[in-house]
Design an enzyme around this catalytic site. Structure first.
Site, PDB file in Angstrom:
ATOM      1  N   LYS A   1       0.920  -1.336  -0.026  1.00  0.00           N
ATOM      2  CA  LYS A   1       0.157   0.152  -0.181  1.00  0.00           C
ATOM      3  C   LYS A   1       0.907   1.324  -0.057  1.00  0.00           C
ATOM      4  CE  LYS A   1      -2.469  -1.122   3.708  1.00  0.00           C
ATOM      5  NZ  LYS A   1      -1.704  -2.591   4.150  1.00  0.00           N
TER       6      LYS A   1
ATOM      7  N   ARG B   1      10.934  -1.448  10.766  1.00  0.00           N
ATOM      8  CA  ARG B   1       9.755  -1.079  11.902  1.00  0.00           C
ATOM      9  C   ARG B   1       9.892  -2.138  13.059  1.00  0.00           C
ATOM     10  NH1 ARG B   1       4.255  -0.367   8.525  1.00  0.00           N
ATOM     11  NH2 ARG B   1       3.696  -1.248  10.186  1.00  0.00           N
TER      12      ARG B   1
ATOM     13  N   ARG C   1      -9.848  -0.155   8.973  1.00  0.00           N
ATOM     14  CA  ARG C   1      -9.256  -1.508   9.256  1.00  0.00           C
ATOM     15  C   ARG C   1     -10.317  -2.370   9.954  1.00  0.00           C
ATOM     16  NH1 ARG C   1      -3.439   0.075   9.208  1.00  0.00           N
ATOM     17  NH2 ARG C   1      -2.361  -1.901   9.521  1.00  0.00           N
TER      18      ARG C   1
ATOM     19  N   ARG D   1      11.629  -5.381   4.883  1.00  0.00           N
ATOM     20  CA  ARG D   1      11.145  -3.860   4.664  1.00  0.00           C
ATOM     21  C   ARG D   1      11.958  -2.745   5.544  1.00  0.00           C
ATOM     22  NH1 ARG D   1       4.945  -2.569   5.210  1.00  0.00           N
ATOM     23  NH2 ARG D   1       4.892  -3.346   6.999  1.00  0.00           N
TER      24      ARG D   1
ATOM     25  N   ARG E   1      -0.184  -9.553  13.378  1.00  0.00           N
ATOM     26  CA  ARG E   1      -0.754  -8.583  12.571  1.00  0.00           C
ATOM     27  C   ARG E   1      -1.617  -9.122  11.445  1.00  0.00           C
ATOM     28  NH1 ARG E   1       4.299  -5.788  11.127  1.00  0.00           N
ATOM     29  NH2 ARG E   1       3.191  -4.318   9.740  1.00  0.00           N
TER      30      ARG E   1
END
Ligand code: AMP
Length: 232
Positions: free
Chosen positions: A23, A171, A99, A138, A182
């Site tokens: 995203k 992160r 969400r 990431r 998650r």
């Protein structure tokens, strides 16, 4: 980075998808091409945590557990941002919000109160294997939120953002254990949104296991078609 688009036609979109579906990466490209204002609740919350505000202190633990911050808090946080963009005749791109079904309902009411609407929802569909590979590599810019990947897209200059020269870092919630949590949170609380939007005519399912430019090209094709059809 964001180069304002000359076409003032209102266009409000959502980017939906599990964590790691790309995203943020697509958002960077869409801002540049269509002049969207990027409203990413995850980025907003991370900024609150960094600034050590009351909201940041409250959200920190929940985010670290891979769970969701309470609907009421998130809805209050995002409402003014949406209003500001819509009332200024801008284009809102929501990323990581809604969400839950409760957040979706709030958003639809909020848009209608503002005399506006949603024009499209892009669901980025990605296999679990790819999600894990992406999230475990990431890195993001602390300052502007630009997304990098250790192997596929490292910053040109060590851990410095190519765009704003901010610090690039991993992160804290991108560890294997937190990613698993998650993904569970996503399937339990966020996935039902897809069902709720199924008959709305707004939902575009994008096969997003592919490289970012291919995914981007498909989203652009759909957005351009929507604009031509006069839906936006
Ligand atoms: P993201 O950057 O979108 O992956 O968000 C990081 C974390 O912030 C999530 O795992 C949640 O803990 C929290 N968060 C972000 N957006 C929302 C939202 N719309 N509702 C509840 N919690 C959120």
């Amino acid at each position: 980075m964001s180069q304002a688009h000359n076409d003032p036609t209102p266009m409000n979109i959502l980017l939906l998808g599990p964590p790691g579906s790309g995203k943020g990466t697509q958002a960077e490209r869409l801002i540049e091409k269509y002049g969207f204002t990027h409203l990413a609740t995850g980025d907003m919350l991370r900024a609150e945590v960094r600034e050590d505000t009351e909201l940041g202190r409250m959200a920190h633990e929940i985010m670290a557990q891979g769970k969701l911050v309470h609907d009421e808090i998130i809805n209050q946080m995002i409402r003014n941002h949406i209003a500001r963009v819509v009332q200024a005749g801008g284009r809102a791109m929501l990323d990581g919000y809604p969400r839950t079904l409760g957040q979706l309902e709030f958003l639809l009411n909020c848009m209608s109160d503002l005399g506006s609407e949603l024009h499209a929802v892009f669901f980025l569909d990605v296999s679990r294997e790819t999600l894990l590979e992406r999230m475990l590599g990431r890195m993001i810019c602390r300052n502007c939120g630009a997304v990098y990947h250790q192997r596929n897209k490292p910053p040109r200059n060590d851990m410095t953002c190519d765009i704003c020269q901010g610090d690039v870092e991993r992160r804290v919630d991108d560890t294997k254990e937190k990613i698993e949590q998650r993904l569970i949170t996503y399937s339990e609380q966020t996935e039902p949104i897809l069902g709720a939007l199924e008959s709305s005519g707004l939902l575009y399912r994008i096969q997003a296991d592919r490289d970012a430019p291919e995914v981007f090209a498909e989203i652009c094709r759909e957005l351009d078609r929507i604009a031509v059809a006069g839906k936006a």
